[in-house]
Design a protein around this motif. Structure first.
Motif, PDB file in Angstrom:
ATOM      1  N   THR A  65       0.745  -1.338   0.083  1.00  0.00           N
ATOM      2  CA  THR A  65       0.077  -0.047  -0.136  1.00  0.00           C
ATOM      3  C   THR A  65       0.875   1.448  -0.004  1.00  0.00           C
ATOM      4  N   HIS A  66       2.055   1.189   0.561  1.00  0.00           N
ATOM      5  CA  HIS A  66       3.047   2.322   0.327  1.00  0.00           C
ATOM      6  C   HIS A  66       4.364   2.089  -0.018  1.00  0.00           C
ATOM      7  N   VAL A  67       5.003   2.932  -1.050  1.00  0.00           N
ATOM      8  CA  VAL A  67       6.197   2.677  -1.471  1.00  0.00           C
ATOM      9  C   VAL A  67       7.166   3.975  -1.054  1.00  0.00           C
ATOM     10  N   ARG A  68       8.272   3.674  -1.235  1.00  0.00           N
ATOM     11  CA  ARG A  68       9.277   4.706  -0.989  1.00  0.00           C
ATOM     12  C   ARG A  68      10.256   4.788  -1.924  1.00  0.00           C
ATOM     13  N   LEU A  69      10.924   5.799  -2.740  1.00  0.00           N
ATOM     14  CA  LEU A  69      11.695   5.719  -3.555  1.00  0.00           C
ATOM     15  C   LEU A  69      12.934   6.727  -2.921  1.00  0.00           C
TER      16      LEU A  69
END
Length: 137
Positions: A65-69
C-alpha cells in the motif's frame, strides 16, 4: 517477495530531469522500498540510464500500500560539479555556492500510496537547491 505477472500487479518506474541543465540525470542510484507493517523493506535497486530512467524495478508484492523511492543525489551532484570544473578554467569562487558535498539535498526520499493493478511513474525534477515530484504517465 516475488513478483507476479498478472494484471493485478503493481509497478513503479521513475526518471530524473536535472532542470538546472535541462538534461536527464544519468547514473543516479535509486532504491525502492515497500512498507511491511511498521518497517520498510528494500525491494529493488536501480541506477538511472543515459535518459535518466529506471524501468527495471520488480513488480510490487501483493498487498503493498505504501512505497518509498530514495534517490542518491549527492554523488550525481559531486560528479556534475567535477565536470563543470574540468570544462571551465574559472576559479571556484565563480561557481555556484554548493555545500562541500556538492548538493543541498544529498538524497531525496519520496513516499507514496499505491493501489493494486496500477503503474506508478514518479518523475523527479531536480536542481542543486530544490526538487519536485509528481505522478506521471
Amino acid at each position: 517477495m516475488s513478483a507476479t505477472s498478472s494484471d493485478t500487479s503493481t509497478s513503479v518506474s521513475t526518471h530524473i530531469l536535472d532542470t538546472s541543465v535541462g538534461r536527464p540525470a544519468a547514473h543516479v542510484g535509486v532504491r525502492l522500498s515497500v512498507r511491511d507493517g511498521d518497517k520498510w523493506v528494500e525491494h529493488g535497486v536501480s541506477t538511472t540510464d543515459a535518459d535518466g530512467r529506471c524501468k527495471d524495478f520488480p513488480a510490487l508484492p501483493e498487498g503493498t500500500t505504501h512505497v518509498r523511492l530514495l534517490f542518491e543525489t549527492e554523488p550525481y551532484f559531486i560528479g556534475r560539479q567535477r565536470e563543470q570544473r574540468n570544462q571551465q578554467a574559472e576559479a571556484q569562487q565563480d561557481a555556484p555556492a554548493l555545500r562541500d558535498s556538492g548538493a543541498f539535498f544529498p538524497e531525496v526520499t519520496i513516499t507514496f500510496a499505491v493501489a493494486p493493478g496500477e503503474h506508478y511513474h514518479v518523475p523527479l525534477l531536480l536542481n542543486p537547491f530544490g526538487y519536485s515530484v509528481y505522478r506521471g504517465s
